[in-house]
Design a protein around this motif. Sequence first.
Motif, PDB file in Angstrom:
ATOM      1  N   ALA A   1       7.199   8.406  -8.423  1.00 56.58           N
ATOM      2  CA  ALA A   1       8.125   7.846  -7.433  1.00 56.58           C
ATOM      3  C   ALA A   1       8.025   6.329  -7.445  1.00 56.58           C
ATOM      4  CB  ALA A   1       7.823   8.387  -6.045  1.00 56.58           C
ATOM      5  N   ARG A   2       9.146   5.693  -7.169  1.00 60.39           N
ATOM      6  CA  ARG A   2       9.211   4.237  -7.065  1.00 60.39           C
ATOM      7  C   ARG A   2      10.056   3.887  -5.855  1.00 60.39           C
ATOM      8  NH1 ARG A   2      12.425  -0.067  -8.772  1.00 60.39           N
ATOM      9  NH2 ARG A   2      11.240  -1.955  -9.320  1.00 60.39           N
ATOM     10  N   ARG A   3       9.518   3.002  -5.015  1.00 57.12           N
ATOM     11  CA  ARG A   3      10.169   2.621  -3.758  1.00 57.12           C
ATOM     12  C   ARG A   3      10.503   3.854  -2.917  1.00 57.12           C
ATOM     13  NH1 ARG A   3      10.830  -2.682  -3.955  1.00 57.12           N
ATOM     14  NH2 ARG A   3      11.957  -2.679  -1.969  1.00 57.12           N
TER      15      ARG A   3
ATOM     16  N   THR B   1       6.897   1.142  -0.905  1.00 60.62           N
ATOM     17  CA  THR B   1       5.731   1.563  -1.683  1.00 60.62           C
ATOM     18  C   THR B   1       5.912   1.300  -3.170  1.00 60.62           C
ATOM     19  OG1 THR B   1       5.375   3.338  -0.069  1.00 60.62           O
ATOM     20  CG2 THR B   1       4.206   3.513  -2.175  1.00 60.62           C
ATOM     21  N   PRO B   2       4.948   0.631  -3.807  1.00 63.39           N
ATOM     22  CA  PRO B   2       5.024   0.432  -5.266  1.00 63.39           C
ATOM     23  C   PRO B   2       4.995   1.772  -6.002  1.00 63.39           C
ATOM     24  CG  PRO B   2       3.401  -1.041  -4.278  1.00 63.39           C
ATOM     25  CD  PRO B   2       3.788  -0.058  -3.219  1.00 63.39           C
ATOM     26  N   GLU B   3       5.344   1.750  -7.262  1.00 65.21           N
ATOM     27  CA  GLU B   3       5.409   2.972  -8.073  1.00 65.21           C
ATOM     28  C   GLU B   3       4.064   3.710  -8.062  1.00 65.21           C
ATOM     29  OE1 GLU B   3       7.576   3.916 -12.166  1.00 65.21           O
ATOM     30  OE2 GLU B   3       5.741   2.735 -12.464  1.00 65.21           O
TER      31      GLU B   3
ATOM     32  N   GLN C   1       0.820  -1.209   0.000  1.00 67.64           N
ATOM     33  CA  GLN C   1       0.000   0.000   0.000  1.00 67.64           C
ATOM     34  C   GLN C   1       0.855   1.262   0.000  1.00 67.64           C
ATOM     35  OE1 GLN C   1      -3.108  -0.837   3.204  1.00 67.64           O
ATOM     36  NE2 GLN C   1      -4.335  -0.315   1.403  1.00 67.64           N
ATOM     37  N   ASN C   2       0.186   2.374  -0.288  1.00 70.59           N
ATOM     38  CA  ASN C   2       0.843   3.668  -0.395  1.00 70.59           C
ATOM     39  C   ASN C   2       0.447   4.536   0.805  1.00 70.59           C
ATOM     40  OD1 ASN C   2       1.225   6.505  -1.108  1.00 70.59           O
ATOM     41  ND2 ASN C   2       1.592   5.816  -3.190  1.00 70.59           N
ATOM     42  N   PRO C   3       1.390   4.838   1.714  1.00 74.85           N
ATOM     43  CA  PRO C   3       1.017   5.607   2.907  1.00 74.85           C
ATOM     44  C   PRO C   3       0.541   7.019   2.590  1.00 74.85           C
ATOM     45  CG  PRO C   3       3.407   5.384   2.743  1.00 74.85           C
ATOM     46  CD  PRO C   3       2.821   4.482   1.697  1.00 74.85           C
ATOM     47  N   TRP C   4       1.066   7.631   1.535  1.00 75.88           N
ATOM     48  CA  TRP C   4       0.645   8.994   1.186  1.00 75.88           C
ATOM     49  C   TRP C   4      -0.795   9.017   0.677  1.00 75.88           C
ATOM     50  CZ3 TRP C   4       5.468   7.049  -0.373  1.00 75.88           C
ATOM     51  CH2 TRP C   4       6.574   7.599   0.296  1.00 75.88           C
TER      52      TRP C   4
END
Length: 370
Positions: A299-301, A277-279, A79-82
């Motif tokens: 962004a990636r990782r 985080t995935p791209e 998942q993406n925290p942002w």
Amino acid sequence: MLSLLRRPAARLRPFHLPPNHTRASHSSSAPKVHCYISESTDPYTNLAFEDWILRSSDPQSYVLYLWRNRPTIVIGRNQNPWKECNLDMMASRDVWLARRTSGGGTVYHDLGNSNYTVVMPRAAFTRDWCAEMVSRALHQMDIPAYVNARHDVAVDELKISGSAFKLTSKRAFHHGTMLIDADLSRLHGCLHSKNKDTIEAKGVDSVRSRVANLREYSLAIDHLSFCDAVMREFEKTLGCELSTLANVTRWDATGLDPHVLTERERISQWEWLYGQTPEFVHRFHCHFAWASVFASITARRGLITSAEVNTSESALEPPVGVRKAFADVARLLQDARYDRDEIRTRLRPLLGDKSNPFVTELCEWMLLQI
């Protein structure tokens, strides 16, 4: 059997045992079982201990793990925290961020929420086995819980428990939350991200559900009584007996296995919390008095791989120096962490340019979007 708080048994709903397993009596035919009860409220230690159980326990055993954390938002592995979290509110309310090694969606933990994990043989795993067991445990406390189509435990169509799974070659675990008396205002606030609609992520998005605390259905329920009910249902389901002397272990953060300490260190670092985080692509825009500006950051990782800032094709030429600032932003942000403090540091040459207020306004706006 260990009893933390005795309650009269409630009428139970029908259930299914794991594949190839039948109800056993308290005899040598019962499976190997153990129960761990954590007295730590550190999320990284508790998650690391769970990983230790998965890796170190007997492949044929069933292990029940009961635990809870200080205020923490826990996101799934991909998942993406942002996108999932309100990181500003979390910082202001001292709510930590943690990332599980399992999949699934984002959940909120505090001391009003109890967590349960069952580690079992891979061959015995089914998606509903653990949730059904927890549901029956709540029936013992006269709470009419059930497992819904999404494999969550619910009451009156309100979610009271979310869960996730992890499978290895020989082992599997199911872990879940149980909202007993959690701070739902903080839950909703911390899970409301300003970037939910502006970030396009390759990871897993959470599915929002209406939630409720069990305290709305029972004034007597608390962490100890919930744990007691789950332990009793764990015994009943597997035809085993938990003994305080033999197979129930209470532990705190002292004297832990080196694997737990190493794993705790790993999962508490930026590289895991954000760098896993995935791209994703974050797109945002603003109508300034001097131009309409569009920005796109990929962004990636957790590291910025490209940034683009521009005006619409039909817009008038922006003020002097702003067009150059667009290119400078893209250059300065290359390979930076997707982190407001680091981006501010990268943009300092532009922010410090007092001769061009338009560029300063542009950079300050971009920082507010991160």
